[in-house]
Design an enzyme around this catalytic site. Structure first.
Site, PDB file in Angstrom:
ATOM      1  N   SER A 142      66.355 -55.282  69.026  1.00  0.00           N
ATOM      2  CA  SER A 142      67.409 -54.447  68.460  1.00  0.00           C
ATOM      3  C   SER A 142      67.935 -55.050  67.151  1.00  0.00           C
ATOM      4  O   SER A 142      67.195 -55.147  66.180  1.00  0.00           O
ATOM      5  CB  SER A 142      68.518 -54.250  69.504  1.00  0.00           C
ATOM      6  OG  SER A 142      69.411 -53.246  69.114  1.00  0.00           O
TER       7      SER A 142
ATOM      8  N   ASP B  70      64.453 -44.535  74.599  1.00  0.00           N
ATOM      9  CA  ASP B  70      65.511 -45.409  74.080  1.00  0.00           C
ATOM     10  C   ASP B  70      66.731 -44.560  73.737  1.00  0.00           C
ATOM     11  O   ASP B  70      66.649 -43.617  72.943  1.00  0.00           O
ATOM     12  CB  ASP B  70      65.008 -46.146  72.830  1.00  0.00           C
ATOM     13  CG  ASP B  70      65.917 -47.265  72.388  1.00  0.00           C
ATOM     14  OD1 ASP B  70      67.127 -47.014  72.233  1.00  0.00           O
ATOM     15  OD2 ASP B  70      65.427 -48.386  72.178  1.00  0.00           O
TER      16      ASP B  70
ATOM     17  N   HIS C 161      66.305 -49.015  76.081  1.00  0.00           N
ATOM     18  CA  HIS C 161      66.672 -50.099  75.167  1.00  0.00           C
ATOM     19  C   HIS C 161      66.994 -51.407  75.893  1.00  0.00           C
ATOM     20  O   HIS C 161      67.379 -52.381  75.266  1.00  0.00           O
ATOM     21  CB  HIS C 161      67.909 -49.660  74.363  1.00  0.00           C
ATOM     22  CG  HIS C 161      68.118 -50.389  73.078  1.00  0.00           C
ATOM     23  ND1 HIS C 161      67.372 -50.153  71.937  1.00  0.00           N
ATOM     24  CD2 HIS C 161      69.017 -51.354  72.728  1.00  0.00           C
ATOM     25  CE1 HIS C 161      67.804 -50.915  70.962  1.00  0.00           C
ATOM     26  NE2 HIS C 161      68.790 -51.665  71.414  1.00  0.00           N
TER      27      HIS C 161
END
Length: 266
Positions: A143, A213, A245
């Protein structure tokens, strides 16, 4: 450097250490997994928003695969912390959200120098304290940490042999996860955007992003894949059906990322 803890792990040692950082002007904490049969190769893992050194260390499942490959793994913190360090109520600014850049603006400039910390200050400490090979480094992240891994590899050619990322923020100058934060820190989001910097990429890249996600629209995966193709750079951008995610996603594909880096760290 101070030892906070050391635990036996997959035949090696998972340590947590702290040191005084010149880059941030604070004490910083990091984790380091040293395999029993270490080859000297090092993989840096940069974590995402709200994380500390501990999240990936305990949830990503990298140690078992790293032990097989003989690769040490370093888990830095995501920002400076402590009394006098600026913060915001929002989870995506301030402590826990350093975005791996050197801040130049406002109250952030004094302590939020995470690019310098990751590329200079922490490596100095690590290579002085552990028998590791500075010529054999790779970098990965998740991320915000994926953003950090990609951009630091592009900004520091010759430093790393390979770069990978799990669900990276790879077009932050077009995202809510990038425009406010990088403007506040540096005044220039475009200067820290992997999609715009991809021409400087000189090593193989691998990214994985889940099709489910929940933050897909903030990541810029399609823009990055297009830029990679336009620049004719060596790379693989994978979309993994049904994954989100979370660290369940990261741990699922940790083995392939460690194998990818191990191949280039030989």
């Amino acid at each position: 450097m101070k030892t906070i803890s050391e635990n036996r792990c997959f035949g090696g040692l998972q340590g947590v250490y702290s040191h005084a950082s010149d880059a941030t002007g604070t004490d910083m904490t990091f984790g380091l997994f040293m395999p029993q049969h270490a080859t000297g190769a090092v993989l840096w893992y940069l974590s995402g928003l709200t994380c500390t050194h501990e999240n990936a260390m305990t949830k990503a499942g990298l140690q078992g695969w790293a032990a097989e490959a003989g690769v040490a793994v370093v888990f830095p913190d995501t920002s400076p912390r402590g009394e006098g360090v600026p913060d915001e109520e929002s989870f995506d600014m301030g402590q826990g959200a350093g975005f791996y850049v050197d801040a130049t603006e406002g109250p952030w400039a004094e302590h939020f120098r995470m690019e310098r910390y990751i590329t200079a200050d922490l490596p100095e400490t690590v290579f002085a304290a552990f028998d590791l090979d500075a010529a054999r480094q790779a970098i990965t992240g998740h991320s915000m940490g994926g953003h950090g891994a990609l951009t630091l590899a592009m900004k520091h050619p010759g430093r790393f042999r390979s770069v990978s990322a799990f669900s990276p923020i790879c077009n932050p100058s077009r995202s809510d996860w990038g425009i406010p934060q990088l403007t506040a820190y540096t005044g220039d989001p475009a200067a820290h955007d992997a999609t715009l910097l991809v021409g400087a990429l000189d090593i193989p890249v691998l990214t994985d992003t889940g099709t489910s996600d929940q933050f897909f629209d903030k990541l810029g995966t399609a823009a990055f894949a297009g830029a990679l193709a336009d620049a004719r750079k060596e790379g693989t951008v994978r979309l993994q059906k049904g994954y989100d995610h979370s660290y369940f996603f990261v741990s699922t594909f940790a083995a392939s990322h460690v194998a990818f880096h191990a191949e280039h760290l030989e």
